[in-house]
Design a protein around this motif. Structure first.
Motif, PDB file in Angstrom:
ATOM      1  N   ARG A  85      -5.832 -19.469   0.060  1.00 19.82           N
ATOM      2  CA  ARG A  85      -6.046 -20.146   1.570  1.00 19.82           C
ATOM      3  C   ARG A  85      -7.156 -18.508   1.752  1.00 19.82           C
ATOM      4  N   THR A  86      -8.260 -18.595   3.243  1.00 18.41           N
ATOM      5  CA  THR A  86      -8.189 -17.599   4.134  1.00 18.41           C
ATOM      6  C   THR A  86      -8.381 -18.190   5.331  1.00 18.41           C
ATOM      7  N   PRO A  87      -7.981 -17.363   6.118  1.00 19.60           N
ATOM      8  CA  PRO A  87      -7.418 -16.079   5.128  1.00 19.60           C
ATOM      9  C   PRO A  87      -6.356 -14.785   4.441  1.00 19.60           C
ATOM     10  N   PRO A  88      -6.597 -14.614   4.002  1.00 24.68           N
ATOM     11  CA  PRO A  88      -4.907 -14.402   3.033  1.00 24.68           C
ATOM     12  C   PRO A  88      -4.328 -13.533   3.423  1.00 24.68           C
ATOM     13  N   THR A  89      -3.328 -13.494   3.657  1.00 24.90           N
ATOM     14  CA  THR A  89      -2.011 -12.786   4.436  1.00 24.90           C
ATOM     15  C   THR A  89      -1.175 -11.964   3.338  1.00 24.90           C
ATOM     16  N   LEU A  90      -0.341 -10.557   4.163  1.00 20.18           N
ATOM     17  CA  LEU A  90       0.487 -10.357   3.043  1.00 20.18           C
ATOM     18  C   LEU A  90       1.564  -9.608   4.097  1.00 20.18           C
ATOM     19  N   GLY A  91       2.020 -10.762   4.665  1.00 22.10           N
ATOM     20  CA  GLY A  91       2.565 -10.991   5.265  1.00 22.10           C
ATOM     21  C   GLY A  91       4.298 -10.666   4.990  1.00 22.10           C
ATOM     22  N   THR A  92       4.657 -11.484   3.580  1.00 19.41           N
ATOM     23  CA  THR A  92       5.916 -11.067   2.749  1.00 19.41           C
ATOM     24  C   THR A  92       5.801 -10.744   1.518  1.00 19.41           C
ATOM     25  N   SER A 114       5.801   3.082  -7.833  1.00 16.71           N
ATOM     26  CA  SER A 114       5.182   3.042  -7.603  1.00 16.71           C
ATOM     27  C   SER A 114       3.881   3.435  -6.547  1.00 16.71           C
ATOM     28  N   GLY A 115       2.976   3.437  -7.466  1.00 15.45           N
ATOM     29  CA  GLY A 115       1.810   3.882  -7.336  1.00 15.45           C
ATOM     30  C   GLY A 115       1.291   2.586  -7.248  1.00 15.45           C
ATOM     31  N   ALA A 116       1.385   0.873  -7.869  1.00 17.47           N
ATOM     32  CA  ALA A 116       1.077  -0.190  -6.952  1.00 17.47           C
ATOM     33  C   ALA A 116       1.484  -0.440  -5.612  1.00 17.47           C
ATOM     34  N   ALA A 117       2.263   0.623  -5.550  1.00 18.00           N
ATOM     35  CA  ALA A 117       3.251   0.115  -3.721  1.00 18.00           C
ATOM     36  C   ALA A 117       2.033   1.012  -2.770  1.00 18.00           C
ATOM     37  N   VAL A 118       1.800   2.292  -3.243  1.00 21.01           N
ATOM     38  CA  VAL A 118       0.505   2.405  -2.541  1.00 21.01           C
ATOM     39  C   VAL A 118      -0.456   1.874  -2.367  1.00 21.01           C
ATOM     40  N   ALA A 119      -0.717   1.486  -3.429  1.00 22.54           N
ATOM     41  CA  ALA A 119      -2.100   0.381  -4.144  1.00 22.54           C
ATOM     42  C   ALA A 119      -1.896  -0.670  -2.805  1.00 22.54           C
ATOM     43  N   LEU A 120      -0.349  -0.997  -2.517  1.00 23.41           N
ATOM     44  CA  LEU A 120      -0.325  -1.603  -1.609  1.00 23.41           C
ATOM     45  C   LEU A 120      -0.796  -1.792  -0.421  1.00 23.41           C
ATOM     46  N   LEU A 121      -0.909  -0.320   0.051  1.00 28.47           N
ATOM     47  CA  LEU A 121      -1.230  -0.051   1.481  1.00 28.47           C
ATOM     48  C   LEU A 121      -2.986  -0.339   0.890  1.00 28.47           C
ATOM     49  N   VAL A 122      -3.497   0.032   0.360  1.00 30.71           N
ATOM     50  CA  VAL A 122      -5.162  -0.257  -0.102  1.00 30.71           C
ATOM     51  C   VAL A 122      -5.179  -1.529   0.489  1.00 30.71           C
ATOM     52  N   LEU A 123      -4.954  -2.222  -0.052  1.00 33.82           N
ATOM     53  CA  LEU A 123      -5.129  -4.401   0.171  1.00 33.82           C
ATOM     54  C   LEU A 123      -4.678  -4.524   1.599  1.00 33.82           C
ATOM     55  N   ARG A 124      -3.253  -3.862   2.123  1.00 31.43           N
ATOM     56  CA  ARG A 124      -3.011  -4.022   3.900  1.00 31.43           C
ATOM     57  C   ARG A 124      -4.754  -3.208   4.957  1.00 31.43           C
ATOM     58  N   ALA A 125      -4.986  -2.245   4.145  1.00 32.49           N
ATOM     59  CA  ALA A 125      -6.418  -1.700   4.800  1.00 32.49           C
ATOM     60  C   ALA A 125      -7.501  -2.567   4.829  1.00 32.49           C
ATOM     61  N   ALA A 126      -8.233  -3.458   3.361  1.00 30.86           N
ATOM     62  CA  ALA A 126      -8.506  -4.430   3.740  1.00 30.86           C
ATOM     63  C   ALA A 126      -8.937  -5.437   4.023  1.00 30.86           C
ATOM     64  N   LEU A 127      -7.508  -6.062   4.236  1.00 36.37           N
ATOM     65  CA  LEU A 127      -6.981  -7.111   5.034  1.00 36.37           C
ATOM     66  C   LEU A 127      -7.156  -7.160   6.427  1.00 36.37           C
ATOM     67  N   ALA A 128      -7.273  -6.001   7.028  1.00 34.61           N
ATOM     68  CA  ALA A 128      -6.914  -5.366   8.320  1.00 34.61           C
ATOM     69  C   ALA A 128      -8.550  -5.269   9.101  1.00 34.61           C
TER      70      ALA A 128
END
Length: 339
Positions: free
Chosen positions: A58-65, A306-320
């Motif tokens: 889907r587009t846009p993608p989401t990171l709600g859950t 832990s490292g992947a969880a920090v990277a999730l913040l990067v994905l959230r920035a990309a999506l924002a």
């Protein structure tokens, strides 16, 4: 009853994989081209939104859950002195996760992600794989099935993590079994000294020699020199592919756990990204073999996802940026920037 009854059935599941939704990826890329910025100026952030769209369909993608799945297991090879900590630390750390006192708890909370921890027979370590297969076929398949069943398909993204004293030795052994040169994947792990590191390298070489007859088969090799939590991570990653859920892989242990999927099918990890490059030296070699480029390099080597969880913040920035920025038309900006 285990989800997978045989290596043959599991291998078939690893080979029968859905592909990405290219139309969703193209739509995300088309929107990126219209945003008020020079083309490509957000670098990898732009690719990440297209990747999320492709695997969410889907587009846009989401990171709600988002879910962080941590699997814990104990290893018989720990008796060889390959870790600075005793095996009971695995159980103690699982209790710490439950109490909310670990790094991954804080990162999950920061991300608004749900953390689920699955211990796998902590009172029954795998066999010492210098003397026998770490897991027999049924044990391995059971662990893979447990991991597979943890992925519901209802999340927008899954982060994979682990806990297990001795599992960096298993990770190096799996990497060596799949790609050759086992000792090059060895690391100090929990911080063993020079003598401990030498023992670890010797143990890995001994294990690969002992199990040389199965090294050509990625699944049998993972059973012979792996661990239950590694098998569960592979199962979770496989389930995420079948359910079209993107995955963030953590460091050395997580990467080695899912490496058999890549060894079985070259595009077997296309739905996954590596969150970070571990400070463990062997991870760089493994990433080269997997052909995967990590999102972050922060000198981390904790595990737990832990490292992947920090990277999730990067994905959230990309999506924002992807969803919140105005297009040229919306902002009434005349003409595009030059690159």
């Amino acid at each position: 009853m285990s989800r997978f009854s045989s290596f043959k059935q599991l291998r078939a599941a690893c080979l029968d994989l859905p592909g990405p939704d290219q139309s969703a990826a193209d739509a995300a890329a088309a929107r990126e081209a219209q945003l008020t910025k020079p083309p490509g100026s957000l670098g990898r952030l732009e690719e990440l939104t297209a990747w999320l769209a492709a695997w969410q369909g889907r587009t846009p993608p989401t990171l709600g859950t988002c879910e962080i799945l941590v699997f814990a297991g104990n290893h018989g090879v720990a008796a060889q002195g390959v870790s600075a900590y005793p095996p009971e630390v695995t159980t103690q750390m699982v209790a710490n996760f439950t109490a909310g006192g670990a790094a991954i708890n804080q990162l999950a909370r920061t991300n608004g992600a749900r953390l689920r921890v699955t211990p796998l027979d902590l009172d029954r370590p795998t066999a010492d794989f210098t003397e026998a297969p770490a897991m027999q076929e049924a044990e391995f398949l059971d662990a893979v099935g447990i991991g597979y069943d943890q992925v519901t398909g209802e999340s927008d993204l899954v982060v994979l993590g682990e806990m297990g004293i001795g599992n960096t030795t298993a990770a190096a052994a799996i990497s060596g079994a799949l790609f050759g040169g086992g000792a090059r994947f060895a690391s100090t792990g929990t911080g063993v000294g020079r003598d401990g590191f030498g023992r670890k390298r010797a143990v890995i070489q001994q294990a690969l020699l002992y199990h040389s007859d199965v090294l050509g088969d990625p699944l049998r090799a993972a059973a012979a020199v792996g661990g239950r939590e590694l098998a569960a991570m592979m199962g979770a990653c496989l389930a995420a592919r079948h359910k079209r859920t993107p995955v963030l892989i953590d460091g050395m242990v997580s990467s080695s756990a899912v490496a058999p999927l890549k060894a079985l099918r070259d595009d077997g990890l296309d739905h996954a990204r590596v969150g970070h490059k571990s400070a463990d030296a062997g991870h760089e070699f493994l990433l080269q073999e997997l052909g995967m480029r990590p999102l972050l390099d922060l000198g981390m080597r904790l595990g737990e996802g832990s490292g992947a969880a920090v990277a999730l913040l990067v994905l959230r920035a990309a999506l924002a940026c992807h969803t919140g920025m105005a297009t040229f038309e919306e902002a009434q900006v005349s003409g595009k920037f030059s690159s």
